[in-house]
Write a protein that holds these residues in place. Structure first.
Motif, short mmCIF file in Angstrom:
data_model
loop_
_atom_site.label_atom_id
_atom_site.label_comp_id
_atom_site.label_asym_id
_atom_site.label_seq_id
_atom_site.Cartn_x
_atom_site.Cartn_y
_atom_site.Cartn_z
N MET A 1 1.04 -1.12 -0.03
CA MET A 1 -0.02 0.02 -0.05
C MET A 1 0.81 1.09 -0.08
O MET A 1 1.75 1.46 0.77
N SER A 2 0.52 2.14 -0.84
CA SER A 2 1.23 3.46 -0.98
C SER A 2 0.95 4.31 0.26
O SER A 2 0.32 4.16 1.09
N ASP A 3 2.25 5.11 0.37
CA ASP A 3 2.01 5.93 1.71
C ASP A 3 0.61 6.90 1.67
O ASP A 3 -0.08 7.16 2.66
N PHE A 4 0.19 7.46 0.35
CA PHE A 4 -1.06 8.22 0.16
C PHE A 4 -2.23 7.04 0.65
O PHE A 4 -3.13 7.74 1.31
N ALA A 5 -2.22 6.09 0.10
CA ALA A 5 -3.44 5.04 0.25
C ALA A 5 -3.47 4.83 1.78
O ALA A 5 -4.42 4.70 2.57
N ALA A 6 -2.21 4.69 2.62
CA ALA A 6 -2.25 4.21 4.01
C ALA A 6 -2.95 5.64 4.81
O ALA A 6 -3.51 5.55 5.68
N ALA A 7 -2.48 6.54 4.26
CA ALA A 7 -2.84 7.94 4.98
C ALA A 7 -4.64 8.05 4.66
O ALA A 7 -5.16 8.39 5.63
N LEU A 8 -4.72 8.08 3.48
CA LEU A 8 -6.28 8.10 3.10
C LEU A 8 -7.32 6.83 4.00
O LEU A 8 -8.08 7.32 4.60
N THR A 9 -6.81 5.76 4.05
CA THR A 9 -7.64 4.68 4.74
C THR A 9 -7.51 4.78 6.17
O THR A 9 -8.42 4.37 6.91
N ALA A 10 -6.55 5.46 6.70
CA ALA A 10 -6.47 5.91 8.07
C ALA A 10 -7.34 6.84 8.79
O ALA A 10 -7.43 7.09 10.12
N LEU A 11 -7.86 7.75 7.76
CA LEU A 11 -8.96 8.69 7.95
C LEU A 11 -10.03 8.00 8.70
O LEU A 11 -10.58 7.18 8.07
N PRO A 12 -10.66 8.77 9.68
CA PRO A 12 -11.92 8.09 10.16
C PRO A 12 -13.05 8.08 9.06
O PRO A 12 -13.16 8.95 8.34
N ASP A 13 -13.98 7.00 9.04
CA ASP A 13 -15.27 7.13 8.13
C ASP A 13 -16.08 8.18 8.74
O ASP A 13 -15.99 8.37 9.89
N GLY A 14 -17.08 8.84 7.86
CA GLY A 14 -17.82 9.63 8.62
C GLY A 14 -17.09 10.97 8.55
O GLY A 14 -16.30 11.39 7.88
N THR A 15 -18.03 12.15 9.25
CA THR A 15 -17.87 13.39 9.09
C THR A 15 -16.93 13.72 10.43
O THR A 15 -17.32 13.24 11.54
N PHE A 16 -16.03 14.54 10.25
CA PHE A 16 -15.09 14.82 11.25
C PHE A 16 -14.20 16.15 10.94
O PHE A 16 -14.29 16.45 9.96
N PHE A 17 -13.69 16.57 12.04
CA PHE A 17 -12.92 17.95 12.05
C PHE A 17 -11.51 17.73 11.98
O PHE A 17 -10.89 16.72 12.77
N GLY A 18 -10.61 18.44 11.25
CA GLY A 18 -9.19 18.18 11.49
C GLY A 18 -8.46 19.37 10.76
O GLY A 18 -9.04 20.62 10.63
N THR A 19 -7.14 19.41 10.84
CA THR A 19 -6.25 20.46 10.79
C THR A 19 -5.22 19.95 9.42
O THR A 19 -4.85 18.70 9.52
N ALA A 20 -5.04 20.92 8.46
CA ALA A 20 -4.12 20.68 7.39
C ALA A 20 -3.43 22.02 7.19
O ALA A 20 -4.10 22.94 6.87
N HIS A 21 -2.08 22.14 6.83
CA HIS A 21 -1.62 23.12 6.76
C HIS A 21 -1.78 24.56 7.51
O HIS A 21 -2.11 25.50 6.93
N GLY A 22 -2.20 24.29 8.89
CA GLY A 22 -2.59 25.34 9.62
C GLY A 22 -3.92 25.93 9.56
O GLY A 22 -4.11 26.95 10.11
N ARG A 23 -4.53 25.22 8.74
CA ARG A 23 -6.03 25.55 8.52
C ARG A 23 -7.05 24.45 9.06
O ARG A 23 -6.71 23.21 9.15
N ARG A 24 -8.17 24.70 9.34
CA ARG A 24 -9.07 23.82 10.07
C ARG A 24 -10.19 23.60 8.92
O ARG A 24 -10.68 24.47 7.97
N TYR A 25 -10.72 22.39 9.12
CA TYR A 25 -11.53 21.56 7.85
C TYR A 25 -12.50 20.79 8.53
O TYR A 25 -12.16 20.28 9.69
N VAL A 26 -13.64 20.80 7.83
CA VAL A 26 -14.84 19.56 8.30
C VAL A 26 -14.45 18.83 7.02
O VAL A 26 -14.59 19.30 5.87
#
Length: 85
Positions: A1-26
């Protein structure tokens, strides 16, 4: 499994909040076909950034299909996204 695929599959299913590049996302991650197909949509809170992608784990190899944005943008986003604890 690629690093990208591993990162994507590790994200939780459903709706969640998080941070990327110093910005907040839903974000909403939907998995189909026992995780062989994943859709991710994310919107920046209080901003205008938007991420949308489909990823497929096919017998011939994985396929990433960004929705009307550069592939590099969605790869960088997934790699950087840290869901809230």
């Amino acid at each position: 499994m690629s690093d990208f695929a591993a990162a994507l599959t590790a994200l939780p299913d459903g709706t969640f909040f998080g941070t990327a590049h110093g910005r907040r996302y839903v974000a909403t991650k939907s998995s189909y076909a026992n995780g062989k197909s994943i859709k991710l949509v994310a919107e920046e809170l209080g901003g205008t950034d938007y991420i949308s992608l489909n990823w497929y784990d096919l017998g011939s190899g994985a396929r990433l299909k960004p929705c009307e944005m550069p592939e590099a943008k969605v790869r960088a986003f997934v790699d950087a996204l840290v869901p809230d604890a």
